[in-house]
Design an enzyme around this catalytic site. Structure first.
Site, PDB file in Angstrom:
ATOM      1  N   LYS A 191       8.859  41.115  61.828  1.00 35.91           N
ATOM      2  CA  LYS A 191      10.194  41.079  62.330  1.00 35.91           C
ATOM      3  C   LYS A 191      11.121  41.777  61.549  1.00 35.91           C
ATOM      4  CE  LYS A 191       8.390  39.524  65.765  1.00 35.91           C
ATOM      5  NZ  LYS A 191       8.288  40.361  66.814  1.00 35.91           N
ATOM      6  N   THR A 234       8.905  46.658  62.225  1.00 31.68           N
ATOM      7  CA  THR A 234       7.666  47.193  62.597  1.00 31.68           C
ATOM      8  C   THR A 234       7.535  48.166  63.698  1.00 31.68           C
ATOM      9  OG1 THR A 234       6.757  44.918  61.864  1.00 31.68           O
ATOM     10  CG2 THR A 234       5.224  46.547  62.759  1.00 31.68           C
ATOM     11  N   THR A 235       8.241  47.656  65.073  1.00 29.57           N
ATOM     12  CA  THR A 235       7.899  48.508  66.147  1.00 29.57           C
ATOM     13  C   THR A 235       8.666  49.887  65.820  1.00 29.57           C
ATOM     14  OG1 THR A 235       7.889  46.419  67.287  1.00 29.57           O
ATOM     15  CG2 THR A 235       8.360  48.436  68.592  1.00 29.57           C
ATOM     16  N   TRP A 236       9.828  49.712  65.296  1.00 27.81           N
ATOM     17  CA  TRP A 236      10.719  50.973  64.978  1.00 27.81           C
ATOM     18  C   TRP A 236      10.051  52.070  64.226  1.00 27.81           C
ATOM     19  CZ3 TRP A 236      16.361  50.366  62.610  1.00 27.81           C
ATOM     20  CH2 TRP A 236      17.016  51.700  63.024  1.00 27.81           C
ATOM     21  N   HIS A 264       0.480  43.988  58.395  1.00 30.35           N
ATOM     22  CA  HIS A 264       1.249  42.993  57.825  1.00 30.35           C
ATOM     23  C   HIS A 264       0.721  42.358  56.624  1.00 30.35           C
ATOM     24  CE1 HIS A 264       3.968  42.759  61.077  1.00 30.35           C
ATOM     25  NE2 HIS A 264       3.214  42.370  62.018  1.00 30.35           N
ATOM     26  N   ARG A 315      13.742  43.705  55.646  1.00 28.68           N
ATOM     27  CA  ARG A 315      15.133  43.473  56.437  1.00 28.68           C
ATOM     28  C   ARG A 315      15.534  42.304  55.615  1.00 28.68           C
ATOM     29  NH1 ARG A 315      15.166  42.120  62.923  1.00 28.68           N
ATOM     30  NH2 ARG A 315      17.513  42.731  62.989  1.00 28.68           N
ATOM     31  N   SER A 322      15.050  36.585  63.880  1.00 29.70           N
ATOM     32  CA  SER A 322      14.317  37.739  64.906  1.00 29.70           C
ATOM     33  C   SER A 322      12.974  36.742  65.181  1.00 29.70           C
ATOM     34  CB  SER A 322      14.225  38.833  64.289  1.00 29.70           C
ATOM     35  OG  SER A 322      13.555  39.659  65.196  1.00 29.70           O
ATOM     36  N   ARG A 358      15.099  43.523  71.045  1.00 28.59           N
ATOM     37  CA  ARG A 358      16.013  42.502  71.431  1.00 28.59           C
ATOM     38  C   ARG A 358      17.442  43.133  70.900  1.00 28.59           C
ATOM     39  NH1 ARG A 358      18.662  37.939  69.444  1.00 28.59           N
ATOM     40  NH2 ARG A 358      18.001  38.519  67.069  1.00 28.59           N
ATOM     41  N   GLY A 397      18.763  43.999  67.771  1.00 28.71           N
ATOM     42  CA  GLY A 397      18.785  44.989  66.520  1.00 28.71           C
ATOM     43  C   GLY A 397      20.146  44.743  65.854  1.00 28.71           C
TER      44      GLY A 397
HETATM   45  P1  PAP Z   1       6.765  42.848  64.650  1.00 25.69           P
HETATM   46  O1  PAP Z   1       6.612  42.689  63.054  1.00 25.69           O
HETATM   47  O2  PAP Z   1       6.304  41.494  65.026  1.00 25.69           O
HETATM   48  O3  PAP Z   1       5.917  43.848  65.207  1.00 25.69           O
HETATM   49  P2  PAP Z   1       9.188  44.177  64.670  1.00 25.69           P
HETATM   50  O4  PAP Z   1       9.010  45.079  65.688  1.00 25.69           O
HETATM   51  O5  PAP Z   1       9.546  44.425  63.320  1.00 25.69           O
HETATM   52  O6  PAP Z   1       8.154  42.670  65.170  1.00 25.69           O
HETATM   53  O7  PAP Z   1      10.708  43.281  64.977  1.00 25.69           O
HETATM   54  C1  PAP Z   1      11.507  43.257  66.184  1.00 25.69           C
HETATM   55  C2  PAP Z   1      12.664  43.413  65.757  1.00 25.69           C
HETATM   56  O8  PAP Z   1      12.909  44.993  65.561  1.00 25.69           O
HETATM   57  C3  PAP Z   1      13.777  42.942  66.891  1.00 25.69           C
HETATM   58  O9  PAP Z   1      14.813  42.468  66.049  1.00 25.69           O
HETATM   59  P3  PAP Z   1      16.023  41.476  66.499  1.00 25.69           P
HETATM   60  O10 PAP Z   1      15.271  40.311  66.962  1.00 25.69           O
HETATM   61  O11 PAP Z   1      16.999  41.174  65.298  1.00 25.69           O
HETATM   62  O12 PAP Z   1      16.682  42.327  67.722  1.00 25.69           O
HETATM   63  C4  PAP Z   1      14.115  44.148  67.784  1.00 25.69           C
HETATM   64  O13 PAP Z   1      15.145  44.124  68.357  1.00 25.69           O
HETATM   65  C5  PAP Z   1      13.938  45.286  66.536  1.00 25.69           C
HETATM   66  N1  PAP Z   1      13.606  46.629  67.068  1.00 25.69           N
HETATM   67  C6  PAP Z   1      12.762  46.730  67.915  1.00 25.69           C
HETATM   68  N2  PAP Z   1      12.496  48.106  68.168  1.00 25.69           N
HETATM   69  C7  PAP Z   1      13.545  48.692  67.479  1.00 25.69           C
HETATM   70  C8  PAP Z   1      14.279  50.085  67.454  1.00 25.69           C
HETATM   71  N3  PAP Z   1      13.409  50.954  67.904  1.00 25.69           N
HETATM   72  N4  PAP Z   1      15.292  50.161  66.508  1.00 25.69           N
HETATM   73  C9  PAP Z   1      15.823  49.033  66.157  1.00 25.69           C
HETATM   74  N5  PAP Z   1      15.446  47.759  65.982  1.00 25.69           N
HETATM   75  C10 PAP Z   1      14.437  47.739  66.716  1.00 25.69           C
END
Ligand code: PAP
Length: 322
Positions: free
Chosen positions: A62, A65-67, A135, A157, A165, A286, A288
């Protein structure tokens, strides 16, 4: 515990265990794992052989990762002149692979997706550069990732937004009858180091120290920096990956393609589910927002975590924007 692709029940029984969100986590070499992540970690450590031109992304959960997956995938592919699949404009954005699949399909997590397969997959035939994510804490990585010239990109983060998150994410796994997990309990677990691949601070510090020691091998990024200065940070990332941008327009294209707003609005991320555990793709996107923790933390919680953060990071040179 011996390195083995087989994690027997009796080995698991010998490990300390804690309940996280009513999920059993096991402590191995100082970090907490789900049993099947630990099993896949053993398989990964036994079978994975890194190449000099691999790119390995790493993160706690969280923290972006996805970004980071979307960005690195786009940078590596955009810099390939043979690749015609990436969009250059909004109109032909349907040719961007990110439209077809969640970024996790293109950059798979070694101990969650790749090595959970039985028998372990043969990834030696994959074309270079191979892009993977993990991870795992630095200490638990397979030796070849540490000893080859492969590049590691880590994203961290601030702990408060990370916890919030995480809380939203794991609540999606609960039934309406169960309701959300009490945030106070989640907070206590997190500050005691209990979370998937936690303790959070140990995870972050291992990679931070490694990035100071070997800056050409480990790039340490922060979610908040990417939000504040996407152009500067994405250029730095591309340069580190050996794929510098030709002009400003290219950087802006990648930032737009990988933006939360865009990815969140794509059909595949609104209604798709992941093929591994059946999780809705939408759970990865979500708000971000930097500072979203303010909606969940009491003043007392905030002060306690500030103190812990200060203590843990003292003398490291690492700071988070909170
Ligand atoms: P993971 O480690 O389980 O793969 P991960 O992608 O790190 O999850 O976490 C998701 C968080 O990154 C979410 O944050 P939030 O809950 O505070 O909103 C999600 O919104 C955010 N996120 C996903 N994609 C993006 C992106 N393209 N740009 C910015 N933030 C992002």
């Amino acid at each position: 515990m011996a390195d083995s692709s087989e994690l027997s029940k009796s080995m698991l029984d010998q490990l300390p265990t804690e309940s996280f969100w009513d999920i059993p986590l096991y402590q191995w070499e100082g970090f907490w794992y789900r049993s099947y992540h630990l099993e896949a970690t053993m398989a990964l450590r036994s079978h994975f052989s890194s190449r000099d031109d691999d790119i390995i992304l790493a993160s706690p959960m969280k923290t972006g990762t996805t970004w980071l997956k979307a960005l690195c995938f786009s940078i590596v592919n955009a810099a390939n002149p043979d690749n015609e699949t990436l969009a250059k404009t909004d109109e032909d954005h349907h040719r961007d692979p990110l439209v077809e699949n969640h970024p996790a399909i293109y950059v798979q997590t070694l101990e969650v997706q790749v090595y959970s397969a039985k028998p372990p997959p043969d990834v030696s035939s994959m074309k270079s550069p191979r892009l993977f994510h993990t991870h795992l804490p630095y200490k638990a990585l397979p030796d070849s990732i540490k000893t080859t010239n492969c590049k590691l990109v880590y994203i961290a983060r601030n702990p408060k937004d990370t916890l919030v998150s995480m809380w939203h994410f794991f609540n999606k796994l609960r039934t309406p009858e169960q309701g959300p997990y009490p945030f106070e309990k989640a907070f206590e677990l997190f500050i005691n180091g209990v979370s998937h691949f936690g303790p959070f601070f140990d995870h972050v510090l291992q990679y931070w120290n490694q990035s100071l020691k070997s800056p050409d091998k480990v790039l340490f990024l922060k979610y908040e920096d990417l939000k504040r200065d996407p152009i500067g940070e994405v250029k730095k990332l591309a340069l580190f990956l050996g794929k510098p941008f030709g002009d400003e327009k290219e950087v802006e294209d990648v930032i737009w393609r990988c933006s939360l707003e865009r990815l969140k609005s794509l059909e595949v991320n609104k209604n798709g589910v992941d093929p591994w555990v059946g999780m809705q793709n939408s759970t990865y996107f979500r708000t971000g927002i930097v500072g979203d923790w303010k909606n969940m933390f009491s003043d007392e919680m905030s002060e306690r975590l500030d103190q812990i953060t200060e203590q843990k990071l003292m003398g490291s040179g690492l700071h988070f924007q909170i």
